[in-house]
Design an enzyme around this catalytic site. Structure first.
Site, short mmCIF file in Angstrom:
data_model
loop_
_atom_site.label_atom_id
_atom_site.label_comp_id
_atom_site.label_asym_id
_atom_site.label_seq_id
_atom_site.Cartn_x
_atom_site.Cartn_y
_atom_site.Cartn_z
CD GLU A 262 0.93 -0.59 -25.97
OE1 GLU A 262 0.71 -1.66 -26.59
OE2 GLU A 262 1.48 0.39 -26.48
CB CYS A 296 0.36 -8.79 -25.02
SG CYS A 296 1.99 -8.09 -25.29
P1 NAD Z 1 -5.14 -7.37 -15.82
O1 NAD Z 1 -6.04 -6.64 -16.75
O2 NAD Z 1 -5.73 -8.34 -14.88
O3 NAD Z 1 -4.31 -6.33 -14.92
C1 NAD Z 1 -3.46 -5.37 -15.52
C2 NAD Z 1 -3.22 -4.23 -14.55
O4 NAD Z 1 -4.42 -3.48 -14.44
C3 NAD Z 1 -2.86 -4.67 -13.12
O5 NAD Z 1 -1.86 -3.81 -12.60
C4 NAD Z 1 -4.14 -4.47 -12.38
O6 NAD Z 1 -3.95 -4.26 -11.00
C5 NAD Z 1 -4.66 -3.21 -13.07
N1 NAD Z 1 -6.08 -2.90 -12.85
C6 NAD Z 1 -7.12 -3.75 -12.93
N2 NAD Z 1 -8.27 -3.07 -12.64
C7 NAD Z 1 -7.92 -1.79 -12.38
C8 NAD Z 1 -8.64 -0.62 -12.00
N3 NAD Z 1 -9.95 -0.64 -11.81
N4 NAD Z 1 -7.95 0.52 -11.84
C9 NAD Z 1 -6.61 0.57 -12.03
N5 NAD Z 1 -5.88 -0.51 -12.35
C10 NAD Z 1 -6.52 -1.68 -12.54
O7 NAD Z 1 -4.04 -8.08 -16.74
P2 NAD Z 1 -2.90 -9.13 -16.34
O8 NAD Z 1 -3.53 -10.43 -16.04
O9 NAD Z 1 -1.98 -8.54 -15.34
O10 NAD Z 1 -2.08 -9.23 -17.70
C11 NAD Z 1 -2.48 -10.01 -18.80
C12 NAD Z 1 -3.15 -9.17 -19.86
O11 NAD Z 1 -2.32 -8.07 -20.22
C13 NAD Z 1 -3.38 -9.94 -21.15
O12 NAD Z 1 -4.63 -9.61 -21.67
C14 NAD Z 1 -2.26 -9.44 -22.05
O13 NAD Z 1 -2.53 -9.58 -23.43
C15 NAD Z 1 -2.19 -8.01 -21.64
N6 NAD Z 1 -0.89 -7.42 -21.97
C16 NAD Z 1 -0.83 -6.55 -23.00
C17 NAD Z 1 0.39 -6.00 -23.39
C18 NAD Z 1 0.48 -5.06 -24.55
O14 NAD Z 1 1.50 -4.40 -24.67
N7 NAD Z 1 -0.51 -4.98 -25.42
C19 NAD Z 1 1.55 -6.34 -22.69
C20 NAD Z 1 1.45 -7.22 -21.62
C21 NAD Z 1 0.22 -7.76 -21.27
#
Ligand code: NAD
Length: 505
Positions: A262, A296
């Site tokens: 997502e 998002c």
């Molecule tokens: P992010 O990608 O920085 O982090 C998201 C999660 O991924 C965090 O828990 C982070 O620790 C984890 N992560 C990062 N690298 C990793 C790795 N190598 N291994 C395992 N886990 C890892 O995103 P963010 O800044 O927390 O959130 C914002 C983003 O999320 C935006 O792009 C938004 O659109 C998206 N988002 C999407 C949805 C959806 O349902 N489509 C919902 C909410 C947020």
């Protein structure tokens, strides 16, 4: 704040690794702070979980799964019902914690916890409806049907911006499906995860399943990467940015596991000359400015017909200039802070780029001179071919583009890498049907006379293209958390082969 933290069991330094209600030792662990984005001040610290602790946590999750999968699904639903009840009892505290740690205005913080409660209710109903189909066998005295079984421990990686509900979308459904759940939350919102986990792990423990819920707050490089590569987790559900999803998706695919992604959106609203402009104005404003543009599904682009563009933008600018920005705990505030200083930098850089590419800032564009990460919601008059319009900047920036032909507006809307949410405001049946047709919006969500954000949980939520293709929450999204088994039973005394094949011995 002290009382709130005490009620939620949060301390100055909190353990980052948990098996049910049991924290793992924190001696010598690196410490990270969780900051209040409204003040820039630390709220509390976390002793980060280690790669070794992750191993322990996964083993515990696996052991819990072995027992939990044998519990009849409706009985699993009863445990999830109790979890929903605990969320109800702590809604106010947990909602305030969302506001404190990620800066959402309070009604949204409370709304987020309500969404988790709703997910629990939905999952309780699902627990009696995890049904498969029956088929007619081509063979005499044979019967065919399919059934759904649990998968195993499910790894749930959550984004900062829904620090409670994203986990609940996954966990509530995964639990009734018979899986145990391991949560790796965002390091930008760990206190929400620890508080929620402790409350609900107690319910699981009281039901006799101490390792059913596990949690690890740890570094992405060590803990995160180890988690996504661990074959004991058959499903990794990851919510976050596109680069994160690409990394996670590739790692999980390499071991032929399943991922449910997502990811980011770049959502647009089309406003046609047949639109109710009052409605459109509210839909656009909430979509673009709500959660300070950190959903998002936030509206990032609007396509307004040239006949109404001037009037519509004049009114939208007027709305923007009266928006109360400030302390998200204050009931009159509509715009809170961005999550951190990095997000403020991203906002500034996106605006510099937009202007360099020919955009014109109609309102906003400033960082507020006060503690915390506050920026002014911004409207940029833009062209659809400006490269910046194809990017998701997680901030309240809205690109306004005028159009002459609906087909062209729909094509522009689709001409970005992401495919999450989309909307049209129109009272014309022909226009709305054109938008919803197979050659209309290419997004996972397509709304008419509703903005792009604020989806209901009853539907399957998710998006296409670089948004990752996953679906969560309602409809038949539960299937992602189960494995399908096709069963063929022979109640005759012959052994006929399918497709007329003979093999007489
Ligand atoms: P992010 O990608 O920085 O982090 C998201 C999660 O991924 C965090 O828990 C982070 O620790 C984890 N992560 C990062 N690298 C990793 C790795 N190598 N291994 C395992 N886990 C890892 O995103 P963010 O800044 O927390 O959130 C914002 C983003 O999320 C935006 O792009 C938004 O659109 C998206 N988002 C999407 C949805 C959806 O349902 N489509 C919902 C909410 C947020």
């Amino acid at each position: 704040m002290k009382d709130l933290f005490a009620r939620l069991g949060l301390k100055d330094v909190n353990p980052g690794a948990w098996i049910g209600t049991q924290p793992l030792p924190t001696l010598g662990a690196p410490i990270a702070d969780s900051e209040n984005p409204s003040t820039g001040q630390p709220l509390a610290s976390i002793a980060l979980g280690s790669a070794e602790q992750l191993d322990q946590v996964i083993s515990a999750s696996q052991a819990a799964f072995e027992a939990w999968r044998l519990v009849p699904a409706p009985k699993r639903g009863e445990v999830v019902r109790q979890m929903g009840q605990v969320l109800r009892e702590h809604k106010d505290d947990l909602g305030r914690l969302v506001t404190l740690e990620v800066g959402k205005v309070l009604s949204e913080g409370l709304g987020e916890v309500q969404e988790s409660i709703d997910m629990a209710d939905l999952a309780v109903g699902m627990s009696r409806q995890l049904f498969g189909l029956t088929m007619h066998s081509e063979r005499h005295s044979h019967r065919m049907y399919e059934q759904w079984h649990p998968l195993g421990p499910v790894g749930v990686i959550t984004a900062f911006n829904f620090p409670n509900a994203v986990w609940a979308w996954n966990a509530m459904v995964a639990l009734v499906a018979g899986n145990s759940v391991l949560w790796k939350p965002s390091h930008k919102a760990p206190l929400n995860a620890i508080a929620t986990h402790r409350l609900l792990a107690k319910v699981a423990q009281d039901a006799g399943f101490p390792g059913l819920l596990t949690l690890i707050v740890g570094a992405n490089r060590s803990v995160g990467d180890k988690m996504i590569n661990d074959h004991r987790l058959p499903l990794i559900s990851a919510t976050g940015s596109v680069p994160m999803g690409r990394h996670v998706g590739q790692a999980v695919a390499k071991r032929l596991g399943r991922s449910l992604l997502e990811l980011g959106g770049n959502n647009a609203i089309i406003v046609t000359p047949d639109a109710d402009l009052d409605l459109a104005l509210r839909g656009v404003a909430f979509g673009a400015v709500g959660t300070a543009g950190q959903r998002c599904t936030s509206t990032r682009r609007i396509f307004v017909h040239e006949d109404i563009a001037q009037e519509f933008l004049r009114r939208l600018v007027a709305v923007y200039e009266q928006l109360p920005i400030g302390d998200p705990l204050d009931a009159s505030t509509l715009v809170g802070p961005l999550i951190d200083a990095r997000a403020v930098k991203d906002y500034q850089m996106a605006l510099e780029t937009a202007v360099a590419q020919g955009g014109e800032i109609l309102t906003g564009g400033q960082v507020l001179d006060r503690p915390g990460n506050f920026v002014r919601p911004t409207i940029v008059r833009a062209r659809a071919d400006m490269p910046i319009c194809a990017e998701e900047t997680f901030a309240p920036i809205l690109y306004a583009i005028s159009y002459t032909d609906l087909d062209q507006a729909i094509a522009w809307q689709n001409d970005v890498p992401q495919g999450l949410s989309s909307a049209i405001f129109t009272d014309s049946f022909r226009e709305s049907e054109r938008f919803l047709a197979a050659h209309g919006s290419d997004c996972g969500i397509a709304n008419v006379n509703i903005g792009t954000s604020g989806a209901e949980i009853g539907g399957a939520f998710g998006g296409e293209k670089e948004t990752g293709g996953g679906r969560e929450a309602g409809s038949d999204a539960w299937k992602a958390y189960m494995r399908r088994q096709t069963c063929t039973l022979n109640f005759g005394s012959d052994l006929p082969l399918a497709q007329g094949v003979t093999f007489d011995i």
